[in-house]
Scaffold this motif. Structure first.
Motif, PDB file in Angstrom:
ATOM      1  N   ALA A  85       0.881  -1.237   0.075  1.00 39.22           N
ATOM      2  CA  ALA A  85       0.050  -0.077   0.082  1.00 39.22           C
ATOM      3  C   ALA A  85       0.730   1.364   0.181  1.00 39.22           C
ATOM      4  N   CYS A  86       0.412   2.363  -0.786  1.00 42.78           N
ATOM      5  CA  CYS A  86       1.074   3.499  -0.673  1.00 42.78           C
ATOM      6  C   CYS A  86       0.673   4.563   0.320  1.00 42.78           C
ATOM      7  N   ALA A  87       1.461   5.123   0.719  1.00 44.82           N
ATOM      8  CA  ALA A  87       1.278   6.237   1.739  1.00 44.82           C
ATOM      9  C   ALA A  87       1.666   7.834   1.310  1.00 44.82           C
ATOM     10  N   TYR A 142     -12.036   5.491   6.351  1.00 44.20           N
ATOM     11  CA  TYR A 142     -12.242   4.956   5.053  1.00 44.20           C
ATOM     12  C   TYR A 142     -11.136   5.673   4.101  1.00 44.20           C
ATOM     13  N   GLU A 143     -10.377   4.671   3.286  1.00 46.44           N
ATOM     14  CA  GLU A 143      -9.438   5.274   2.181  1.00 46.44           C
ATOM     15  C   GLU A 143      -9.867   4.740   1.029  1.00 46.44           C
ATOM     16  N   CYS A 144     -10.654   5.250   0.012  1.00 44.34           N
ATOM     17  CA  CYS A 144     -10.811   4.667  -1.215  1.00 44.34           C
ATOM     18  C   CYS A 144      -9.749   4.692  -2.213  1.00 44.34           C
ATOM     19  N   GLU A 145      -9.222   3.908  -2.577  1.00 43.14           N
ATOM     20  CA  GLU A 145      -7.900   3.747  -3.494  1.00 43.14           C
ATOM     21  C   GLU A 145      -8.092   3.112  -4.805  1.00 43.14           C
ATOM     22  N   LEU A 146      -7.454   3.398  -5.677  1.00 42.90           N
ATOM     23  CA  LEU A 146      -7.310   2.536  -7.068  1.00 42.90           C
ATOM     24  C   LEU A 146      -6.290   1.748  -6.645  1.00 42.90           C
ATOM     25  N   ILE A 173     -10.523  -0.255  -0.378  1.00 44.35           N
ATOM     26  CA  ILE A 173     -10.706   0.531   0.523  1.00 44.35           C
ATOM     27  C   ILE A 173      -9.685   0.030   1.689  1.00 44.35           C
ATOM     28  N   ASP A 174      -8.945   1.162   1.954  1.00 45.24           N
ATOM     29  CA  ASP A 174      -7.975   0.888   2.891  1.00 45.24           C
ATOM     30  C   ASP A 174      -8.363   1.335   4.269  1.00 45.24           C
ATOM     31  N   VAL A 175      -9.011   0.488   4.829  1.00 46.45           N
ATOM     32  CA  VAL A 175      -9.665   0.997   6.226  1.00 46.45           C
ATOM     33  C   VAL A 175      -8.451   1.100   7.291  1.00 46.45           C
ATOM     34  N   ARG A 186      -2.579  -1.206  12.375  1.00 46.56           N
ATOM     35  CA  ARG A 186      -3.430  -0.179  12.366  1.00 46.56           C
ATOM     36  C   ARG A 186      -4.436  -0.342  11.109  1.00 46.56           C
ATOM     37  N   LYS A 187      -3.815  -1.130  10.069  1.00 45.12           N
ATOM     38  CA  LYS A 187      -4.410  -1.334   8.788  1.00 45.12           C
ATOM     39  C   LYS A 187      -4.854  -2.765   8.563  1.00 45.12           C
ATOM     40  N   SER A 188      -4.625  -3.422   9.524  1.00 41.04           N
ATOM     41  CA  SER A 188      -4.550  -5.029   9.168  1.00 41.04           C
ATOM     42  C   SER A 188      -5.763  -5.779  10.098  1.00 41.04           C
ATOM     43  N   GLY A 256      -2.914   4.504  -2.778  1.00 42.31           N
ATOM     44  CA  GLY A 256      -2.783   5.676  -1.768  1.00 42.31           C
ATOM     45  C   GLY A 256      -4.153   6.181  -1.633  1.00 42.31           C
ATOM     46  N   ALA A 257      -4.420   7.057  -0.680  1.00 46.12           N
ATOM     47  CA  ALA A 257      -5.411   7.578  -0.274  1.00 46.12           C
ATOM     48  C   ALA A 257      -5.659   9.005  -0.826  1.00 46.12           C
ATOM     49  N   PRO A 258      -6.829   9.128  -1.666  1.00 49.71           N
ATOM     50  CA  PRO A 258      -7.147  10.494  -1.773  1.00 49.71           C
ATOM     51  C   PRO A 258      -7.701  11.361  -0.576  1.00 49.71           C
TER      52      PRO A 258
HETATM   53 MN    MN Z   1      -4.314   4.075   2.185  1.00 53.51          MN
END
Ligand code: MN
Length: 289
Positions: A85-87, A142-146, A173-175, A186-188, A256-258
């Motif tokens: 995942a990109c930050a 929520y983080e909706c990502e390509l 979605i990178d919750v 925190r993301k897993s 990455g998150a918009p």
């Molecule tokens: Mn993200």
């Protein structure tokens, strides 16, 4: 071509209008294993898709399609070796995180990190909020990502060759649990990575850097951005990540998150859409334990 996994992890081809699914499992060159742990067939399909595509297309024309609503749609990935995942990959998101004062300086630089593959959930499955961090006042965003899935993959992939390693694109979605501590933890949490609704093969996406991403929370638009605003584009992400770690067939990358991230609570409904990739509606529930 729109590839889907459904029911007992059978392989389906979704029609252009996204309403029907054709079961093409019988066209696979090897015995299908309905056990998710036997995901080798899927990973080999990701690696060998170019060669297998004609027989899958032929099968999709031959079999009777069913309404998509009549099947249990799964995440269109199976046992990836990793989610990369990109930050900090949209300037406006970096700015909003800087204002939130939660982020250390290094968190505001582009980088890649790992998210547990066990966090993956399907396009119709709920996100289950973990009760312990919520009870402690933790905010879950929520983080909706390509998102994309790697086809052949490899190590040290050059930017010029990178797009040839993309099997297809999908919505992710990178919750994320906000706060201090390691990002990967925190993301897993389980269900913190809804993926879907299906995998649109790369040939259908003329330009991955011209896609509209939209996330609505309870009907209100919260994230609305175009992938042209990515700071590091898809080839750069693949080149950067593969200089560190071999990208294996079937691996998932979240780009990455918009901007516009925000908190979700039990009872909420997230509606995520990306142009050309479909849409998915994800309910949010609380872990009842
Ligand atoms: Mn993200």
């Amino acid at each position: 071509m729109k590839l889907a996994l459904f029911d007992d992890y059978r392989l389906g081809v979704v029609s252009a209008d996204g309403r029907q699914i054709a079961d093409v499992t019988a066209a696979l060159p090897e015995l299908h294993d309905p056990e998710p742990l036997g995901a080798g067939w899927w990973l080999r399909l990701c690696r060998d898709f170019a060669a297998l595509r004609p027989r899958l297309e032929q099968a999709a024309r031959m079999v009777a399609a069913r309404p998509l609503d009549a099947v249990q749609l799964r995440a269109p990935v199976l046992n990836p070796s990793k989610i990369v995942a990109c930050a900090s990959n949209y300037g406006a998101h970096v700015a909003e995180m800087r204002e939130s004062a939660q982020a250390n300086a290094w968190l505001l630089e582009f980088d890649v990190f790992l998210k547990a593959p066990s966090a993956i959930s399907g396009p119709r499955d709920p996100v289950v909020l973990p009760s312990e961090p919520v009870a402690q006042g933790g905010e879950i965003h929520y983080e909706c990502e390509l998102a994309l899935v790697i086809g052949p993959g490899g190590k040290d992939i050059a930017e010029a060759d990178a797009l040839a390693h993309v099997l297809g694109y999908l919505i992710g979605i990178d919750v994320t649990l906000r706060g201090q501590g390691d990002r990967s933890r925190r993301k897993s949490y389980d269900t913190f990575c809804p993926l879907g609704p299906w995998l649109t093969t790369a040939d259908e996406i003329t330009d991955p850097h011209a896609l509209d991403i939209a996330l609505k929370l309870n009907g209100t638009p919260r994230q609305q951005v175009n992938t042209r605003d990515l700071l590091v584009e898809v080839p750069g992400i693949i080149a950067y990540a593969s200089r560190v770690m071999r990208l294996e067939p079937g691996d998932v990358i979240l780009t990455g998150a918009p901007p516009g991230v925000g908190a979700i609570q039990a009872g909420d409904e997230m509606e995520a859409a990306i142009s050309g990739l479909g849409q998915m509606t994800i309910p949010v529930v609380m872990n009842s334990l």
